[in-house]
Write a protein that holds these residues in place. Structure first.
Motif, mmCIF file in Angstrom:
data_model
loop_
_atom_site.group_PDB
_atom_site.id
_atom_site.type_symbol
_atom_site.label_atom_id
_atom_site.label_comp_id
_atom_site.label_asym_id
_atom_site.label_seq_id
_atom_site.Cartn_x
_atom_site.Cartn_y
_atom_site.Cartn_z
ATOM 1 N N ALA A 193 52.642 33.105 62.875
ATOM 2 C CA ALA A 193 52.746 32.106 61.830
ATOM 3 C C ALA A 193 53.412 32.732 60.452
ATOM 4 O O ALA A 193 53.629 31.765 59.655
ATOM 5 C CB ALA A 193 51.104 32.129 61.427
ATOM 6 N N ALA A 194 53.440 34.012 60.486
ATOM 7 C CA ALA A 194 53.842 34.512 59.125
ATOM 8 C C ALA A 194 55.315 34.853 59.152
ATOM 9 O O ALA A 194 55.994 35.095 58.193
ATOM 10 C CB ALA A 194 52.889 35.932 58.747
ATOM 11 N N TRP A 195 55.916 34.801 60.384
ATOM 12 C CA TRP A 195 57.291 35.526 60.462
ATOM 13 C C TRP A 195 58.108 34.570 61.282
ATOM 14 O O TRP A 195 57.442 33.709 62.147
ATOM 15 C CB TRP A 195 57.172 36.817 61.158
ATOM 16 N N ASP A 196 59.556 34.542 61.043
ATOM 17 C CA ASP A 196 60.304 33.970 61.910
ATOM 18 C C ASP A 196 60.825 34.741 63.010
ATOM 19 O O ASP A 196 61.477 35.659 63.035
ATOM 20 C CB ASP A 196 61.622 33.505 61.023
ATOM 21 N N LEU A 197 59.905 34.682 64.219
ATOM 22 C CA LEU A 197 60.228 35.575 65.340
ATOM 23 C C LEU A 197 61.427 35.262 66.055
ATOM 24 O O LEU A 197 61.664 34.230 66.461
ATOM 25 C CB LEU A 197 58.739 35.410 66.065
ATOM 26 N N ARG A 198 62.161 36.508 66.426
ATOM 27 C CA ARG A 198 63.203 36.327 67.323
ATOM 28 C C ARG A 198 63.319 37.442 68.303
ATOM 29 O O ARG A 198 63.011 38.600 68.069
ATOM 30 C CB ARG A 198 64.523 36.266 66.351
ATOM 31 N N SER A 199 63.511 37.037 69.657
ATOM 32 C CA SER A 199 63.399 37.830 70.627
ATOM 33 C C SER A 199 64.796 38.563 70.851
ATOM 34 O O SER A 199 65.790 37.604 70.886
ATOM 35 C CB SER A 199 63.134 37.023 71.989
ATOM 36 N N VAL A 200 64.814 39.711 70.915
ATOM 37 C CA VAL A 200 66.075 40.370 71.181
ATOM 38 C C VAL A 200 65.711 41.519 72.316
ATOM 39 O O VAL A 200 64.600 42.114 72.221
ATOM 40 C CB VAL A 200 66.709 41.261 70.000
ATOM 41 N N GLY A 201 66.602 42.077 72.989
ATOM 42 C CA GLY A 201 66.644 42.997 74.375
ATOM 43 C C GLY A 201 66.211 44.545 73.690
ATOM 44 O O GLY A 201 65.037 44.872 73.165
ATOM 45 N N SER A 202 67.189 45.336 73.452
ATOM 46 C CA SER A 202 67.265 46.712 73.333
ATOM 47 C C SER A 202 66.510 47.021 72.020
ATOM 48 O O SER A 202 66.878 46.364 70.850
ATOM 49 C CB SER A 202 68.662 47.122 73.128
ATOM 50 N N ILE A 203 65.506 47.821 71.729
ATOM 51 C CA ILE A 203 65.003 48.318 70.499
ATOM 52 C C ILE A 203 66.106 49.116 69.724
ATOM 53 O O ILE A 203 65.808 48.968 68.539
ATOM 54 C CB ILE A 203 63.692 49.035 70.941
ATOM 55 N N ALA A 204 66.681 49.803 70.148
ATOM 56 C CA ALA A 204 67.684 50.365 69.653
ATOM 57 C C ALA A 204 68.578 49.512 68.709
ATOM 58 O O ALA A 204 69.166 49.832 67.822
ATOM 59 C CB ALA A 204 68.583 51.400 70.375
ATOM 60 N N LEU A 205 69.026 48.417 69.698
ATOM 61 C CA LEU A 205 69.794 47.414 69.082
ATOM 62 C C LEU A 205 69.125 46.594 67.828
ATOM 63 O O LEU A 205 69.677 46.328 66.788
ATOM 64 C CB LEU A 205 70.380 46.428 70.170
ATOM 65 N N LYS A 206 67.812 46.434 68.287
ATOM 66 C CA LYS A 206 67.060 45.613 67.087
ATOM 67 C C LYS A 206 67.124 46.550 65.758
ATOM 68 O O LYS A 206 67.184 45.803 64.553
ATOM 69 C CB LYS A 206 65.495 45.635 67.505
ATOM 70 N N LEU A 207 66.822 47.897 66.063
ATOM 71 C CA LEU A 207 66.801 48.724 64.887
ATOM 72 C C LEU A 207 68.132 48.844 64.354
ATOM 73 O O LEU A 207 68.013 48.604 63.024
ATOM 74 C CB LEU A 207 66.465 50.109 65.056
ATOM 75 N N ALA A 208 69.134 48.687 64.974
ATOM 76 C CA ALA A 208 70.460 48.467 64.157
ATOM 77 C C ALA A 208 70.741 47.210 63.353
ATOM 78 O O ALA A 208 71.228 47.103 62.439
ATOM 79 C CB ALA A 208 71.585 48.840 65.356
ATOM 80 N N LEU A 209 70.228 46.457 64.048
ATOM 81 C CA LEU A 209 70.495 44.880 63.635
ATOM 82 C C LEU A 209 69.656 44.781 61.948
ATOM 83 O O LEU A 209 70.045 44.061 61.210
ATOM 84 C CB LEU A 209 69.832 43.759 64.348
ATOM 85 N N VAL A 210 68.512 45.382 62.009
ATOM 86 C CA VAL A 210 67.603 45.522 60.739
ATOM 87 C C VAL A 210 68.500 46.267 59.608
ATOM 88 O O VAL A 210 68.473 45.764 58.703
ATOM 89 C CB VAL A 210 66.294 45.853 61.138
ATOM 90 N N ALA A 211 68.970 47.377 60.146
ATOM 91 C CA ALA A 211 69.758 48.397 59.360
ATOM 92 C C ALA A 211 70.994 47.486 58.807
ATOM 93 O O ALA A 211 71.152 47.648 57.365
ATOM 94 C CB ALA A 211 70.281 49.427 59.969
#
Length: 245
Positions: free
Chosen positions: A146-164
């Motif tokens: 409800a509070a976020w635009d949730l997006r599914s992505v695979g690798s957690i390492a990649l998710k961290l890099a995308l946030v960066a």
């Protein structure tokens, strides 16, 4: 190397509860274990190498996930990554995350900023929250929809890099993660101006005897704070009980 294996096809084996493994995982691990110590002499901790407890006495250790997101790799979803970190006295001083599918490379050195393909990157505030497909499938992100635009992505390492890189505001996991999953990406987020902790808001420490951390939360400062407030209300997943054994 990983793309070569993907192009010619590969067999998929199971590591039981640890998920799938392929020739690409093992080939990347062998290559990195051969080459990285020639750059900086350090102990070794990797998903695909039997753990050597002597690393605990070492001041420096390479912490490596040769293919984070193997499940996505086997399904030909281009959301996997090679993650490499150099840790000194429990803290990463160098982190690299490379997505072989896109060719994108994210990296950071302690005190030197963060980069994507050679260009500086910074975190960005917003409402996009990156989540694991498997964790979404288990219902672990239901309290956040409800509070976020949730997006599914695979690798957690990649998710961290995308946030960066400012491509999402935050990412989190409510369950345990291996050190090699998050070490490189955590440094990249921090050097890009973001905040990183475990799921309870405590600092991450690496090269520990049991190399798992109690979840992870990373994001631009305001997004991180908002997500942490929600996490403290919702609590960790049932999977966190693994760390109490």
């Amino acid at each position: 190397m990983v793309t070569d294996v993907a192009a010619r096809g590969f067999a998929v084996q199971s590591k039981g509860g640890a998920g799938p493994v392929t020739e690409a995982d093992r080939a990347a691990d062998a290559y990195l274990k051969r080459e990285l110590p020639g750059i900086v002499s350090a102990a070794w901790l990797s998903e695909e190498t039997a753990d050597d407890p002597s690393r605990l006495a070492a001041a420096r250790v390479w912490i490596v996930d040769p293919l984070d997101g193997t499940r996505e790799f086997t399904q030909r979803i281009p959301e996997y990554a090679v993650a490499v970190a150099l840790v000194e006295d429990g803290a990463p001083i160098l982190g690299v995350v490379h997505n072989p599918a896109s060719g994108d490379t994210f990296w950071a050195a302690r005190g030197g900023g963060a980069f994507k393909n050679g260009r500086p990157i910074r975190v960005a505030e917003g409402n996009a929250l990156l989540a694991s497909r498997s964790e979404v499938g288990k219902g672990e992100f239901a309290p956040f929809t409800a509070a976020w635009d949730l997006r599914s992505v695979g690798s957690i390492a990649l998710k961290l890099a995308l946030v960066a890189a400012g491509e999402a505001a935050a990412t989190l996991s409510r369950g345990p993660k291996h050190e090699w999953d998050v070490c490189a990406g955590a440094l990249i987020v921090e050097e890009a101006g973001g905040r990183v902790s475990d799921a309870f808001g405590a600092p991450l420490a690496f090269n520990q005897p049991f190399p798992k951390v109690p979840g992870v939360l990373a994001g631009a400062p305001a997004a991180y704070a908002r997500a942490l407030t929600q996490l403290r209300t919702v609590g960790p997943s049932e999977r966190m009980r693994e760390l109490a054994r």
